[in-house]
Design a protein around this motif. Structure first.
Motif, PDB file in Angstrom:
ATOM      1  N   VAL A 155       0.842  -1.196   0.000  1.00  0.00           N
ATOM      2  CA  VAL A 155       0.000   0.000   0.000  1.00  0.00           C
ATOM      3  C   VAL A 155       0.879   1.247   0.000  1.00  0.00           C
ATOM      4  N   ALA A 156       1.893   1.276   0.847  1.00  0.00           N
ATOM      5  CA  ALA A 156       2.795   2.429   0.907  1.00  0.00           C
ATOM      6  C   ALA A 156       3.490   2.649  -0.431  1.00  0.00           C
ATOM      7  N   LYS A 157       3.956   1.574  -1.059  1.00  0.00           N
ATOM      8  CA  LYS A 157       4.639   1.690  -2.360  1.00  0.00           C
ATOM      9  C   LYS A 157       3.671   2.178  -3.437  1.00  0.00           C
ATOM     10  N   MET A 158       2.432   1.692  -3.399  1.00  0.00           N
ATOM     11  CA  MET A 158       1.435   2.126  -4.373  1.00  0.00           C
ATOM     12  C   MET A 158       1.070   3.592  -4.162  1.00  0.00           C
ATOM     13  N   LYS A 159       0.987   4.022  -2.909  1.00  0.00           N
ATOM     14  CA  LYS A 159       0.689   5.428  -2.628  1.00  0.00           C
ATOM     15  C   LYS A 159       1.801   6.336  -3.139  1.00  0.00           C
ATOM     16  N   GLU A 160       3.050   5.909  -2.959  1.00  0.00           N
ATOM     17  CA  GLU A 160       4.186   6.674  -3.489  1.00  0.00           C
ATOM     18  C   GLU A 160       4.072   6.808  -5.008  1.00  0.00           C
ATOM     19  N   ALA A 161       3.745   5.709  -5.667  1.00  0.00           N
ATOM     20  CA  ALA A 161       3.607   5.723  -7.126  1.00  0.00           C
ATOM     21  C   ALA A 161       2.439   6.603  -7.556  1.00  0.00           C
ATOM     22  N   ALA A 162       1.344   6.576  -6.806  1.00  0.00           N
ATOM     23  CA  ALA A 162       0.184   7.399  -7.139  1.00  0.00           C
ATOM     24  C   ALA A 162       0.525   8.882  -7.024  1.00  0.00           C
ATOM     25  N   GLU A 163       1.235   9.245  -5.966  1.00  0.00           N
ATOM     26  CA  GLU A 163       1.650  10.644  -5.801  1.00  0.00           C
ATOM     27  C   GLU A 163       2.558  11.081  -6.938  1.00  0.00           C
ATOM     28  N   ALA A 164       3.491  10.218  -7.307  1.00  0.00           N
ATOM     29  CA  ALA A 164       4.447  10.549  -8.371  1.00  0.00           C
ATOM     30  C   ALA A 164       3.757  10.711  -9.720  1.00  0.00           C
ATOM     31  N   SER A 165       2.702   9.925  -9.957  1.00  0.00           N
ATOM     32  CA  SER A 165       2.025   9.970 -11.253  1.00  0.00           C
ATOM     33  C   SER A 165       0.814  10.892 -11.263  1.00  0.00           C
ATOM     34  N   GLY A 166       0.451  11.410 -10.102  1.00  0.00           N
ATOM     35  CA  GLY A 166      -0.695  12.308 -10.038  1.00  0.00           C
ATOM     36  C   GLY A 166      -2.041  11.605 -10.050  1.00  0.00           C
ATOM     37  N   GLU A 167      -2.056  10.306  -9.812  1.00  0.00           N
ATOM     38  CA  GLU A 167      -3.315   9.554  -9.772  1.00  0.00           C
ATOM     39  C   GLU A 167      -4.104   9.931  -8.527  1.00  0.00           C
ATOM     40  N   SER A 168      -5.389  10.128  -8.689  1.00  0.00           N
ATOM     41  CA  SER A 168      -6.268  10.408  -7.557  1.00  0.00           C
ATOM     42  C   SER A 168      -6.891   9.074  -7.129  1.00  0.00           C
ATOM     43  N   VAL A 169      -6.284   8.460  -6.121  1.00  0.00           N
ATOM     44  CA  VAL A 169      -6.719   7.129  -5.705  1.00  0.00           C
ATOM     45  C   VAL A 169      -6.499   6.954  -4.210  1.00  0.00           C
ATOM     46  N   ARG A 170      -7.434   6.261  -3.583  1.00  0.00           N
ATOM     47  CA  ARG A 170      -7.290   5.912  -2.161  1.00  0.00           C
ATOM     48  C   ARG A 170      -6.954   4.429  -2.112  1.00  0.00           C
ATOM     49  N   ILE A 171      -5.875   4.091  -1.429  1.00  0.00           N
ATOM     50  CA  ILE A 171      -5.405   2.708  -1.366  1.00  0.00           C
ATOM     51  C   ILE A 171      -5.353   2.298   0.099  1.00  0.00           C
ATOM     52  N   MET A 172      -5.979   1.168   0.405  1.00  0.00           N
ATOM     53  CA  MET A 172      -6.068   0.710   1.788  1.00  0.00           C
ATOM     54  C   MET A 172      -5.728  -0.774   1.871  1.00  0.00           C
TER      55      MET A 172
END
Length: 104
Positions: free
Chosen positions: A18-35
């Protein structure tokens, strides 16, 4: 905002993914909630979920979990190599492609 739920036995082993996916989402600008969620707490975390991802170590629960998830929400098993290498960017890209593909 899209919502992705990662599920494993206790919800602990998916926390790093989840932490790695959140980092990737921030870097790519994706608006996503990951839990992350434990399998036992699945129903408590399904509201608004667009995709459920299972840790490869619980792939044996896939059929059981599918019956507990609304039919319109896809359930997928994370690739074991991507999971083992904690490739959050690749897992996120696949998840977002799945969600966008279902939206048409």
């Amino acid at each position: 905002m899209k919502k992705i739920l990662l599920v494993c036995s206790a919800g602990m082993s998916t926390s790093l993914m989840v932490a790695k996916m959140k980092e990737a989402a921030e870097a790519s600008g994706e608006s996503v909630r990951i839990m992350a969620s434990a399998e036992a707490d699945l129903e408590e975390n399904l509201e608004g979920v667009n995709l459920v991802l299972l840790g490869p170590q619980v792939r044996y629960l896939e059929a059981k979990l599918r019956s507990r998830v609304p039919a319109e929400v896809p359930v997928r098993v994370i690739d074991s190599v991507d999971y083992g290498t904690m490739n959050g960017a690749k897992v996120l890209a696949g998840a977002m492609a799945e969600i966008k593909g279902r939206e048409g």
